[in-house]
Write a protein that holds these residues in place. Structure first.
Motif, PDB file in Angstrom:
ATOM      1  N   ARG A   1       0.830  -1.194   0.000  1.00 13.43           N
ATOM      2  CA  ARG A   1       0.000   0.000   0.000  1.00 13.43           C
ATOM      3  C   ARG A   1       0.874   1.258   0.000  1.00 13.43           C
ATOM      4  O   ARG A   1       1.917   1.312   0.646  1.00 13.43           O
ATOM      5  CB  ARG A   1      -0.911   0.000   1.234  1.00 13.43           C
ATOM      6  N   SER A   2       0.437   2.250  -0.750  1.00 14.74           N
ATOM      7  CA  SER A   2       1.088   3.563  -0.851  1.00 14.74           C
ATOM      8  C   SER A   2       2.408   3.535  -1.611  1.00 14.74           C
ATOM      9  O   SER A   2       3.113   4.547  -1.658  1.00 14.74           O
ATOM     10  CB  SER A   2       1.305   4.189   0.534  1.00 14.74           C
TER      11      SER A   2
ATOM     12  N   VAL B   1      -3.062   3.182  -3.491  1.00 12.86           N
ATOM     13  CA  VAL B   1      -3.790   3.481  -2.253  1.00 12.86           C
ATOM     14  C   VAL B   1      -4.861   2.435  -1.957  1.00 12.86           C
ATOM     15  O   VAL B   1      -5.309   2.296  -0.817  1.00 12.86           O
ATOM     16  CB  VAL B   1      -4.420   4.887  -2.311  1.00 12.86           C
TER      17      VAL B   1
ATOM     18  N   ARG C   1       0.240   6.271  -6.700  1.00 10.90           N
ATOM     19  CA  ARG C   1       0.396   5.465  -5.485  1.00 10.90           C
ATOM     20  C   ARG C   1      -0.696   4.404  -5.418  1.00 10.90           C
ATOM     21  O   ARG C   1      -1.856   4.676  -5.734  1.00 10.90           O
ATOM     22  CB  ARG C   1       0.305   6.347  -4.232  1.00 10.90           C
TER      23      ARG C   1
ATOM     24  N   TYR D   1     -10.208  10.622  -0.724  1.00 13.16           N
ATOM     25  CA  TYR D   1      -9.476  11.059  -1.911  1.00 13.16           C
ATOM     26  C   TYR D   1     -10.462  11.806  -2.803  1.00 13.16           C
ATOM     27  O   TYR D   1     -11.376  11.199  -3.370  1.00 13.16           O
ATOM     28  CB  TYR D   1      -8.885   9.861  -2.652  1.00 13.16           C
TER      29      TYR D   1
ATOM     30  N   ASP E   1      -0.234  12.119  -6.604  1.00 13.36           N
ATOM     31  CA  ASP E   1      -0.214  13.106  -5.524  1.00 13.36           C
ATOM     32  C   ASP E   1      -0.794  14.451  -5.950  1.00 13.36           C
ATOM     33  O   ASP E   1      -1.400  15.152  -5.153  1.00 13.36           O
ATOM     34  CB  ASP E   1       1.226  13.309  -5.031  1.00 13.36           C
TER      35      ASP E   1
END
Length: 264
Positions: free
Chosen positions: A60-61, A81, A79, A102, A238
């Protein structure tokens, strides 16, 4: 004297083949082309991508390099997520994953992004449908224009692979939930699944699936579940202001992931 020279040449050739294989199949260096991952990664930076990691569990991430599932060529960064099996809640403000929100794309609801290689086809279609071209602008891999909802529906029927903003729910409606598809696990297909996984369903079924009146049909028979062959990830960049990610593309299949960014 010839034998040592032959051994030396063979050694150099072997080393060259190993280097080429490592660069092609194991790791690769790429230049960051867009501002999608600012401030983490800036345009022009060189990154090292571990191509082997995509064959295993992607954490994750993690920042990953992936190809747009729409054209299979455009390289994007984001990413991971959301992982296969994660529950994604569709709220009026954005997508909620593991208690983190998000937001939706910053584009207004009537702004659409379209791959550059569809530009001529789209402009020809707009002329044929007598739809005016409004506020046509270009970015790195796409161009944008404004369409009314009815115009967008007309275009979508002819060019189903257009890159459109993800549907936004009615603010007064309860939160809808969606589980990211995991390989070989039956997936319940409802209205939310069809909106978010439409292209994934059509790609995986390869001519066996059709979507009519908000329902999925497999070989002409209505289907309420579907078992995906691949794991799917929710990948977000991002810098949402300029990014193309799962907010536009939907879930990303594992096969579209080139690798994980492990250094500069």
């Amino acid at each position: 004297m010839k034998r040592p020279l032959t051994h030396c040449a063979l050694g150099l050739l072997t080393a060259l083949l190993i280097a080429v294989s490592v660069g092609r199949f194991c790791v690769g260096r790429y230049a960051v082309a867009t501002r999608a991952m600012q401030p983490s990664l800036r345009p022009g930076e060189r990154i090292v991508v571990d191509k082997l990691h995509r064959h295993y569990a992607i954490p994750r991430s993690a920042i990953v390099l992936f190809r747009s599932p729409h054209d299979g060529r455009t390289l994007l960064l984001g990413r991971s997520v959301g992982l296969p099996g994660d529950t994604l809640s569709v709220t009026p403000s954005g997508y909620l994953i593991r208690d983190r929100l998000y937001p939706y794309p910053v584009d207004s609801p009537d702004v659409y992004r379209v791959p550059r290689d569809l530009r001529l086809s789209l402009l020809t279609l707009l002329c044929f449908l007598d739809i005016p071209v409004r506020h046509l602008t270009d970015d790195t891999a796409h161009f944008r224009l404004r369409l009314t909802p009815s115009e967008a529906d007309c275009v979508r029927q002819t060019l189903p692979l257009m890159l459109l903003p993800a549907p936004r729910p009615d603010p007064s409606a309860p939160h809808a939930r969606f589980i990211l598809p995991a390989a070989r696990c039956p997936q319940r297909i409802d209205g939310v699944s069809l909106r978010l996984c439409r292209e994934a369903l059509l790609r995986e079924a390869r001519g066996h699936a059709t979507i009519r009146s908000g329902r999925l049909f497999i070989d002409g028979q209505p289907a309420t579940t579907y078992t995906f062959r691949e794991d799917y990830y929710w990948i977000l960049s991002d810098n949402a202001a300029v990014a193309i990610d799962s907010r536009h593309l939907g879930p990303i299949p594992r096969s579209a992931i080139v690798g994980m960014v492990v250094g500069r």
